[in-house]
Design an enzyme around this catalytic site. Structure first.
Site, PDB file in Angstrom:
ATOM      1  N   GLY A  12       0.827  -1.211   0.000  1.00 49.32           N
ATOM      2  CA  GLY A  12       0.000   0.000   0.000  1.00 49.32           C
ATOM      3  C   GLY A  12       0.854   1.251   0.000  1.00 49.32           C
ATOM      4  N   ARG A  73       1.635  -5.255  -5.758  1.00 51.46           N
ATOM      5  CA  ARG A  73       1.719  -6.458  -4.927  1.00 51.46           C
ATOM      6  C   ARG A  73       2.184  -7.561  -5.871  1.00 51.46           C
ATOM      7  NH1 ARG A  73      -2.512  -3.630  -1.930  1.00 51.46           N
ATOM      8  NH2 ARG A  73      -1.546  -3.366   0.115  1.00 51.46           N
ATOM      9  N   GLY A 103       4.994  -1.956   4.109  1.00 50.65           N
ATOM     10  CA  GLY A 103       4.432  -2.419   5.373  1.00 50.65           C
ATOM     11  C   GLY A 103       4.936  -3.800   5.738  1.00 50.65           C
ATOM     12  N   ASP A 104       4.218  -4.449   6.651  1.00 53.46           N
ATOM     13  CA  ASP A 104       4.585  -5.774   7.153  1.00 53.46           C
ATOM     14  C   ASP A 104       4.864  -6.790   6.046  1.00 53.46           C
ATOM     15  OD1 ASP A 104       4.655  -5.446   9.823  1.00 53.46           O
ATOM     16  OD2 ASP A 104       2.708  -6.375  10.246  1.00 53.46           O
ATOM     17  N   THR A 126       3.134   3.213   5.947  1.00 53.47           N
ATOM     18  CA  THR A 126       1.718   2.842   5.854  1.00 53.47           C
ATOM     19  C   THR A 126       0.899   3.838   6.660  1.00 53.47           C
ATOM     20  OG1 THR A 126       0.056   1.334   6.774  1.00 53.47           O
ATOM     21  CG2 THR A 126       2.275   1.044   7.572  1.00 53.47           C
ATOM     22  N   ASP A 128      -1.707   3.208   8.215  1.00 49.00           N
ATOM     23  CA  ASP A 128      -2.429   2.531   9.306  1.00 49.00           C
ATOM     24  C   ASP A 128      -1.684   2.498  10.629  1.00 49.00           C
ATOM     25  OD1 ASP A 128      -4.515   1.828   7.508  1.00 49.00           O
ATOM     26  OD2 ASP A 128      -3.260   0.226   6.721  1.00 49.00           O
ATOM     27  N   ASP A 130       0.386   0.361  11.618  1.00 49.38           N
ATOM     28  CA  ASP A 130       0.216  -1.003  12.123  1.00 49.38           C
ATOM     29  C   ASP A 130       1.509  -1.823  12.060  1.00 49.38           C
ATOM     30  OD1 ASP A 130       0.320  -1.186   9.377  1.00 49.38           O
ATOM     31  OD2 ASP A 130      -1.299  -2.644   9.192  1.00 49.38           O
ATOM     32  N   ARG A 172      -6.883  -1.136   8.746  1.00 49.59           N
ATOM     33  CA  ARG A 172      -6.514  -2.537   8.519  1.00 49.59           C
ATOM     34  C   ARG A 172      -6.379  -3.328   9.817  1.00 49.59           C
ATOM     35  NH1 ARG A 172      -1.733  -4.364   4.475  1.00 49.59           N
ATOM     36  NH2 ARG A 172      -0.544  -3.946   6.344  1.00 49.59           N
ATOM     37  N   ARG A 212     -28.462  17.594  26.894  1.00 48.97           N
ATOM     38  CA  ARG A 212     -27.831  18.810  27.422  1.00 48.97           C
ATOM     39  C   ARG A 212     -27.597  19.841  26.316  1.00 48.97           C
ATOM     40  NH1 ARG A 212     -22.739  19.779  26.112  1.00 48.97           N
ATOM     41  NH2 ARG A 212     -21.247  18.095  25.768  1.00 48.97           N
TER      42      ARG A 212
HETATM   43  P1  ADP Z   1       2.270  -4.181   2.818  1.00 44.85           P
HETATM   44  O1  ADP Z   1       3.734  -4.172   2.620  1.00 44.85           O
HETATM   45  O2  ADP Z   1       1.667  -2.842   2.629  1.00 44.85           O
HETATM   46  O3  ADP Z   1       1.885  -4.859   4.113  1.00 44.85           O
HETATM   47  P2  ADP Z   1       1.438  -6.558   1.280  1.00 44.85           P
HETATM   48  O4  ADP Z   1       1.141  -7.374   2.472  1.00 44.85           O
HETATM   49  O5  ADP Z   1       0.463  -6.580   0.171  1.00 44.85           O
HETATM   50  O6  ADP Z   1       1.612  -5.010   1.617  1.00 44.85           O
HETATM   51  O7  ADP Z   1       2.870  -7.001   0.725  1.00 44.85           O
HETATM   52  C1  ADP Z   1       3.431  -6.381  -0.388  1.00 44.85           C
HETATM   53  C2  ADP Z   1       4.269  -7.344  -1.174  1.00 44.85           C
HETATM   54  O8  ADP Z   1       5.331  -7.849  -0.367  1.00 44.85           O
HETATM   55  C3  ADP Z   1       3.555  -8.575  -1.653  1.00 44.85           C
HETATM   56  O9  ADP Z   1       2.801  -8.394  -2.820  1.00 44.85           O
HETATM   57  C4  ADP Z   1       4.733  -9.520  -1.924  1.00 44.85           C
HETATM   58  O10 ADP Z   1       5.383  -9.191  -3.119  1.00 44.85           O
HETATM   59  C5  ADP Z   1       5.657  -9.178  -0.771  1.00 44.85           C
HETATM   60  N1  ADP Z   1       5.398 -10.135   0.319  1.00 44.85           N
HETATM   61  C6  ADP Z   1       4.335 -10.160   1.161  1.00 44.85           C
HETATM   62  N2  ADP Z   1       4.388 -11.217   1.998  1.00 44.85           N
HETATM   63  C7  ADP Z   1       5.502 -11.902   1.670  1.00 44.85           C
HETATM   64  C8  ADP Z   1       6.129 -13.104   2.137  1.00 44.85           C
HETATM   65  N3  ADP Z   1       5.598 -13.837   3.137  1.00 44.85           N
HETATM   66  N4  ADP Z   1       7.279 -13.500   1.552  1.00 44.85           N
HETATM   67  C9  ADP Z   1       7.819 -12.762   0.563  1.00 44.85           C
HETATM   68  N5  ADP Z   1       7.284 -11.641   0.065  1.00 44.85           N
HETATM   69  C10 ADP Z   1       6.158 -11.209   0.588  1.00 44.85           C
END
Ligand code: ADP
Length: 320
Positions: A12, A73, A103-104, A126, A128, A130, A172, A212
């Site tokens: 994101g 993604r 993000g994560d 991000t 969020d 988060d 999220r 009130r």
């Molecule tokens: P955000 O980084 O915002 O949390 P996503 O969770 O959609 O967004 O992750 C973004 C991209 O990071 C994914 O489309 C993928 O390319 C990569 N990614 C996500 N999870 C994994 C994973 N477990 N192993 C390797 N790459 C990952």
């Protein structure tokens, strides 16, 4: 010393990503490193969508939302074949270290790159807020300012009609946007996943407020908890107060980053390159107690963070 690094934005988008890219590129060039901009997140690494960046390629972007490197993604990156392709591109272009803004999910990809032997640094971006290893993420301040601006406008019309308005915001699964904007926007009630929701308590507060002489009732709702229209209907039935819904949506993701986000992005981008310069990888850059620090990616991903309960309790007191 590292000669060439890559930078990418993934997942994101968040306002302030451009300010962070600028900081990475300028700090690296200042330190005699070459910087390769990897476009469309991890897809750019798989398909070789790369471009060398210079001082000027990050000019005039500090104030822009979105990301000039574009984001995506990539499910392919998670597969062994995708990883193999990425590895080839990294070798062909002589990339010795990577900065990942995201993000994560993006940090799980950064962990994979680190395990592959490519020193990789994550920068939390991000709206969020988060990501548990850092007090704040890049984009959160801008998004919350956008929401508060919307609350101010909604309040004007709500007050005129003596209505209630439920404002659904992003997050999220995290209530930080709802909580911070609820406090800053003077909301009557904040509905967030971290706190059990009692509709009767909400309705009681609305009725007491109306009795009130209150003319406006603002209720913040974190996304994915309830159907906002159903909730409005229920509130209206129970209180007799006309209740409308506002879903702010992607307006929260755009816009010119605030001062706080630009400074956070600049500090984090600068720090990320300092780490790579010393050959250090597998870290997430964080801000804790207003200090820029870093932590191991795996440890950072496993960390837990509560929400600011004091802020929530205070919001209930201040909105009586
Ligand atoms: P955000 O980084 O915002 O949390 P996503 O969770 O959609 O967004 O992750 C973004 C991209 O990071 C994914 O489309 C993928 O390319 C990569 N990614 C996500 N999870 C994994 C994973 N477990 N192993 C390797 N790459 C990952």
């Amino acid at each position: 010393m590292m000669k060439t690094i890559g930078v990418l934005t993934s997942g994101g988008d968040a306002p302030g990503m451009n300010a962070a890219i600028r900081a990475v590129v300028r700090t690296a060039i200042y330190n005699d490193m070459k910087v390769i901009g990897i476009r469309r997140g991890y897809n750019g690494l798989i398909y070789g969508d790369l471009r060398e960046m210079n001082i000027a390629s990050v000019g005039d972007i500090i104030h822009r939302g979105g990301t000039i490197l574009h984001t995506d993604r990539s499910d392919e990156f998670k597969t062994p074949e995708g990883m193999k392709k990425a590895r080839n591109i990294i070798e062909i272009f002589g990339i010795e270290g990577v900065v990942v803004l995201g993000g994560d999910g993006s940090f799980r990809g950064a962990l994979d790159l680190s395990r592959m032997g490519v020193p990789t640094i994550g920068i939390p971006c991000t709206i969020d807020n988060d990501i548990n290893c850092t007090d704040y993420t890049i984009g959160f301040d801008t998004a919350t300012n956008t929401v508060v601006d919307a609350i101010n406008k909604i309040r004007d019309t709500v007050t005129s009609h003596q209505r209630a308005n439920v404002i659904e915001v992003m997050g999220r699964g995290r209530g930080d946007i709802a909580l911070y904007t609820g406090v800053a926007g003077g909301a009557e009630h904040i509905i967030m996943p971290e706190v059990p929701f009692d509709i009767n308590d909400l309705c009681k507060r609305l009725i007491q407020g109306k009795d009130r002489g209150k003319r406006s009732h603002i209720i913040m709702l974190a996304e994915s908890m309830f159907d906002v229209n159903e909730l409005c209907k229920e509130i209206e039935e129970k209180t007799g107060i006309e209740t409308r819904a506002t879903v702010l949506g992607h307006i929260q993701r755009g816009g010119s980053p605030t001062v706080a986000d630009r400074i956070l992005a600049s500090r984090m981008g600068y720090h990320a390159v300092q780490l790579l310069k010393e050959g250090i990888g597998n870290r997430i850059v964080c801000i804790r107690n207003n200090q820029i620090v870093d932590c191991d990616i795996e440890e950072g991903l496993a960390m837990q963070k509560g929400f600011d309960e004091e802020l929530y309790e205070m919001s209930k007191v201040l909105s009586i």
